[in-house]
Scaffold this active site. Structure first.
Site, PDB file in Angstrom:
ATOM      1  N   LYS A   9       0.827  -1.216   0.000  1.00 30.76           N
ATOM      2  CA  LYS A   9       0.000   0.000   0.000  1.00 30.76           C
ATOM      3  C   LYS A   9       0.864   1.271   0.000  1.00 30.76           C
ATOM      4  O   LYS A   9       2.074   1.218   0.243  1.00 30.76           O
ATOM      5  CB  LYS A   9      -0.938  -0.040   1.209  1.00 30.76           C
ATOM      6  CG  LYS A   9      -1.970  -1.179   1.142  1.00 30.76           C
ATOM      7  CD  LYS A   9      -2.947  -1.106   2.324  1.00 30.76           C
ATOM      8  CE  LYS A   9      -3.987  -2.201   2.254  1.00 30.76           C
ATOM      9  NZ  LYS A   9      -4.984  -2.080   3.364  1.00 30.76           N
ATOM     10  N   TYR A  49     -12.290  -2.208  -3.878  1.00 30.87           N
ATOM     11  CA  TYR A  49     -12.808  -2.351  -2.513  1.00 30.87           C
ATOM     12  C   TYR A  49     -14.333  -2.258  -2.457  1.00 30.87           C
ATOM     13  O   TYR A  49     -14.887  -1.947  -1.395  1.00 30.87           O
ATOM     14  CB  TYR A  49     -12.173  -1.296  -1.601  1.00 30.87           C
ATOM     15  CG  TYR A  49     -10.794  -1.683  -1.091  1.00 30.87           C
ATOM     16  CD1 TYR A  49     -10.615  -2.796  -0.258  1.00 30.87           C
ATOM     17  CD2 TYR A  49      -9.669  -0.938  -1.409  1.00 30.87           C
ATOM     18  CE1 TYR A  49      -9.364  -3.142   0.224  1.00 30.87           C
ATOM     19  CE2 TYR A  49      -8.406  -1.275  -0.925  1.00 30.87           C
ATOM     20  CZ  TYR A  49      -8.275  -2.383  -0.105  1.00 30.87           C
ATOM     21  OH  TYR A  49      -7.030  -2.732   0.390  1.00 30.87           O
ATOM     22  N   PHE A  57     -15.645   3.386   6.945  1.00 29.27           N
ATOM     23  CA  PHE A  57     -14.300   3.858   6.590  1.00 29.27           C
ATOM     24  C   PHE A  57     -14.030   3.816   5.092  1.00 29.27           C
ATOM     25  O   PHE A  57     -12.899   4.056   4.666  1.00 29.27           O
ATOM     26  CB  PHE A  57     -13.244   3.039   7.346  1.00 29.27           C
ATOM     27  CG  PHE A  57     -13.323   1.552   7.120  1.00 29.27           C
ATOM     28  CD1 PHE A  57     -12.769   0.962   5.989  1.00 29.27           C
ATOM     29  CD2 PHE A  57     -13.956   0.726   8.041  1.00 29.27           C
ATOM     30  CE1 PHE A  57     -12.846  -0.394   5.772  1.00 29.27           C
ATOM     31  CE2 PHE A  57     -14.042  -0.650   7.829  1.00 29.27           C
ATOM     32  CZ  PHE A  57     -13.482  -1.207   6.694  1.00 29.27           C
ATOM     33  N   ARG A  85      -1.678 -14.214   4.393  1.00 34.00           N
ATOM     34  CA  ARG A  85      -2.414 -13.577   5.496  1.00 34.00           C
ATOM     35  C   ARG A  85      -1.623 -13.722   6.809  1.00 34.00           C
ATOM     36  O   ARG A  85      -1.587 -12.804   7.633  1.00 34.00           O
ATOM     37  CB  ARG A  85      -3.814 -14.188   5.655  1.00 34.00           C
ATOM     38  CG  ARG A  85      -4.758 -13.975   4.471  1.00 34.00           C
ATOM     39  CD  ARG A  85      -5.233 -12.553   4.278  1.00 34.00           C
ATOM     40  NE  ARG A  85      -5.816 -11.964   5.461  1.00 34.00           N
ATOM     41  CZ  ARG A  85      -6.544 -10.831   5.442  1.00 34.00           C
ATOM     42  NH1 ARG A  85      -6.786 -10.192   4.282  1.00 34.00           N
ATOM     43  NH2 ARG A  85      -7.031 -10.323   6.539  1.00 34.00           N
ATOM     44  N   THR A  91      -5.230  -6.986  10.766  1.00 37.76           N
ATOM     45  CA  THR A  91      -5.564  -5.722  10.093  1.00 37.76           C
ATOM     46  C   THR A  91      -5.043  -4.523  10.880  1.00 37.76           C
ATOM     47  O   THR A  91      -4.482  -3.587  10.300  1.00 37.76           O
ATOM     48  CB  THR A  91      -7.100  -5.615   9.933  1.00 37.76           C
ATOM     49  OG1 THR A  91      -7.582  -6.790   9.282  1.00 37.76           O
ATOM     50  CG2 THR A  91      -7.487  -4.385   9.127  1.00 37.76           C
ATOM     51  N   ARG A 102       2.736  -6.309   9.059  1.00 36.42           N
ATOM     52  CA  ARG A 102       2.021  -5.160   9.627  1.00 36.42           C
ATOM     53  C   ARG A 102       2.622  -4.731  10.960  1.00 36.42           C
ATOM     54  O   ARG A 102       2.714  -3.531  11.244  1.00 36.42           O
ATOM     55  CB  ARG A 102       0.529  -5.466   9.723  1.00 36.42           C
ATOM     56  CG  ARG A 102      -0.158  -5.339   8.347  1.00 36.42           C
ATOM     57  CD  ARG A 102      -1.540  -5.909   8.336  1.00 36.42           C
ATOM     58  NE  ARG A 102      -2.312  -5.482   7.172  1.00 36.42           N
ATOM     59  CZ  ARG A 102      -3.464  -6.047   6.807  1.00 36.42           C
ATOM     60  NH1 ARG A 102      -3.971  -7.048   7.510  1.00 36.42           N
ATOM     61  NH2 ARG A 102      -4.128  -5.602   5.752  1.00 36.42           N
ATOM     62  N   ASN A 112      -1.996   0.344   6.674  1.00 29.88           N
ATOM     63  CA  ASN A 112      -1.485  -0.900   7.259  1.00 29.88           C
ATOM     64  C   ASN A 112      -0.620  -1.732   6.306  1.00 29.88           C
ATOM     65  O   ASN A 112      -0.597  -2.951   6.375  1.00 29.88           O
ATOM     66  CB  ASN A 112      -2.635  -1.712   7.877  1.00 29.88           C
ATOM     67  CG  ASN A 112      -3.665  -2.135   6.851  1.00 29.88           C
ATOM     68  OD1 ASN A 112      -3.539  -1.837   5.673  1.00 29.88           O
ATOM     69  ND2 ASN A 112      -4.691  -2.829   7.317  1.00 29.88           N
ATOM     70  N   HIS A 115      -2.171  -5.372   1.503  1.00 28.24           N
ATOM     71  CA  HIS A 115      -3.442  -6.060   1.290  1.00 28.24           C
ATOM     72  C   HIS A 115      -3.120  -7.485   0.895  1.00 28.24           C
ATOM     73  O   HIS A 115      -2.132  -7.723   0.190  1.00 28.24           O
ATOM     74  CB  HIS A 115      -4.242  -5.398   0.144  1.00 28.24           C
ATOM     75  CG  HIS A 115      -5.381  -6.264  -0.340  1.00 28.24           C
ATOM     76  ND1 HIS A 115      -6.621  -6.257   0.254  1.00 28.24           N
ATOM     77  CD2 HIS A 115      -5.434  -7.211  -1.317  1.00 28.24           C
ATOM     78  CE1 HIS A 115      -7.393  -7.158  -0.353  1.00 28.24           C
ATOM     79  NE2 HIS A 115      -6.703  -7.747  -1.317  1.00 28.24           N
ATOM     80  N   GLU A 126      -9.394 -10.914  -7.698  1.00 27.78           N
ATOM     81  CA  GLU A 126      -8.452  -9.797  -7.511  1.00 27.78           C
ATOM     82  C   GLU A 126      -7.265  -9.882  -8.477  1.00 27.78           C
ATOM     83  O   GLU A 126      -6.785  -8.856  -8.960  1.00 27.78           O
ATOM     84  CB  GLU A 126      -7.973  -9.769  -6.052  1.00 27.78           C
ATOM     85  CG  GLU A 126      -9.111  -9.400  -5.086  1.00 27.78           C
ATOM     86  CD  GLU A 126      -8.696  -9.389  -3.633  1.00 27.78           C
ATOM     87  OE1 GLU A 126      -9.536  -9.045  -2.792  1.00 27.78           O
ATOM     88  OE2 GLU A 126      -7.522  -9.711  -3.321  1.00 27.78           O
TER      89      GLU A 126
HETATM   90  P1  IDP Z   1      -7.770  -6.807   5.721  1.00 28.49           P
HETATM   91  O1  IDP Z   1      -6.988  -5.834   4.865  1.00 28.49           O
HETATM   92  O2  IDP Z   1      -6.963  -7.293   6.889  1.00 28.49           O
HETATM   93  O3  IDP Z   1      -8.377  -7.934   4.915  1.00 28.49           O
HETATM   94  P2  IDP Z   1     -10.448  -5.657   5.835  1.00 28.49           P
HETATM   95  O4  IDP Z   1     -11.391  -5.822   6.977  1.00 28.49           O
HETATM   96  O5  IDP Z   1     -10.739  -6.422   4.572  1.00 28.49           O
HETATM   97  O6  IDP Z   1      -8.973  -5.987   6.368  1.00 28.49           O
HETATM   98  O7  IDP Z   1     -10.398  -4.104   5.518  1.00 28.49           O
HETATM   99  C1  IDP Z   1      -9.821  -3.619   4.318  1.00 28.49           C
HETATM  100  C2  IDP Z   1      -8.955  -2.441   4.630  1.00 28.49           C
HETATM  101  O8  IDP Z   1      -9.767  -1.352   5.087  1.00 28.49           O
HETATM  102  C3  IDP Z   1      -7.924  -2.637   5.751  1.00 28.49           C
HETATM  103  O9  IDP Z   1      -6.747  -3.273   5.334  1.00 28.49           O
HETATM  104  C4  IDP Z   1      -7.672  -1.216   6.195  1.00 28.49           C
HETATM  105  O10 IDP Z   1      -6.762  -0.562   5.299  1.00 28.49           O
HETATM  106  C5  IDP Z   1      -9.050  -0.588   6.053  1.00 28.49           C
HETATM  107  N1  IDP Z   1      -9.779  -0.636   7.329  1.00 28.49           N
HETATM  108  C6  IDP Z   1     -10.323  -1.715   7.929  1.00 28.49           C
HETATM  109  N2  IDP Z   1     -10.926  -1.397   9.091  1.00 28.49           N
HETATM  110  C7  IDP Z   1     -10.761  -0.058   9.214  1.00 28.49           C
HETATM  111  C8  IDP Z   1     -11.166   0.889  10.222  1.00 28.49           C
HETATM  112  O11 IDP Z   1     -11.811   0.557  11.213  1.00 28.49           O
HETATM  113  N3  IDP Z   1     -10.803   2.201   9.997  1.00 28.49           N
HETATM  114  C9  IDP Z   1     -10.102   2.599   8.887  1.00 28.49           C
HETATM  115  N4  IDP Z   1      -9.710   1.736   7.933  1.00 28.49           N
HETATM  116  C10 IDP Z   1     -10.020   0.427   8.090  1.00 28.49           C
HETATM  117 MG    MG Z   2      -9.800  -7.864   3.412  1.00 29.71          MG
END
Ligand code: IDP
Ligand code: MG
Length: 137
Positions: A9, A49, A57, A85, A91, A102, A112, A115, A126
């Site tokens: 990212k 997304y 968010f 993962r 996350t 991370r 973070n 992805h 994807e």
């Molecule tokens: P992941 O990337 O670990 O699969 P997801 O729940 O799929 O997590 O969320 C996608 C992305 O959205 C996260 O990697 C992060 O960048 C962002 N995200 C997730 N939860 C939050 C939040 O509570 N606040 C802001 N951004 C978030």
């Molecule tokens: Mg995800």
């Protein structure tokens, strides 16, 4: 053998840790089958997304993903989806296991670092979003 999609990212490309992150993959049994650096458009980020479009968010996530270039890659190996993962960590980097990407390179739950596809089914979708078949070696 599985394939999964990884995105380094904008926070991580800005920090200059692309090589360090790719090393985590290659040192842990994931082969880079395809790779490119690109600037996502807003339309790209919204489409990629789309599953999160109802989440509070979503707007911030799209803003962040277009804030700088990303590096997208196809990683290949045994259990590649779950392995990636595991290497990524949780996350929220504050909850990520020590030694994960991370934990080591991310600052916050939104910025973070990486992805990774969350299932084999989503990995296929994807990968096709970013790569033509002839770009995957
Ligand atoms: P992941 O990337 O670990 O699969 P997801 O729940 O799929 O997590 O969320 C996608 C992305 O959205 C996260 O990697 C992060 O960048 C962002 N995200 C997730 N939860 C939050 C939040 O509570 N606040 C802001 N951004 C978030
Ligand atoms: Mg995800």
């Amino acid at each position: 053998m599985e394939q999964t999609l990884s995105i380094i990212k904008p926070d991580a490309t800005a920090k200059g840790v692309i090589g360090k992150i790719i090393d985590r993959f290659e040192s842990n049994g994931l082969r880079v089958a395809a790779i490119k650096k690109l600037q996502l458009s807003r339309a790209d980020a919204e489409a990629f997304y789309a599953v999160h479009k109802e989440r509070p968010f979503f707007g911030e996530l799209v803003d962040f993903m277009v804030s700088g270039p990303v590096v997208v890659s196809v990683l290949e190996g045994e259990n590649a989806v779950a392995k990636n993962r595991e290497l990524m960590g949780a996350t929220n980097p504050k909850e990520a296991e020590p030694g994960t990407i991370r934990a080591d390179f991310a600052d916050s739950i939104d910025a973070n670092a990486v992805h990774g596809s969350d299932s084999l089914e989503n990995a296929k979708i994807e990968i096709a979003f970013f790569f033509a078949q002839r770009e995957i070696c």
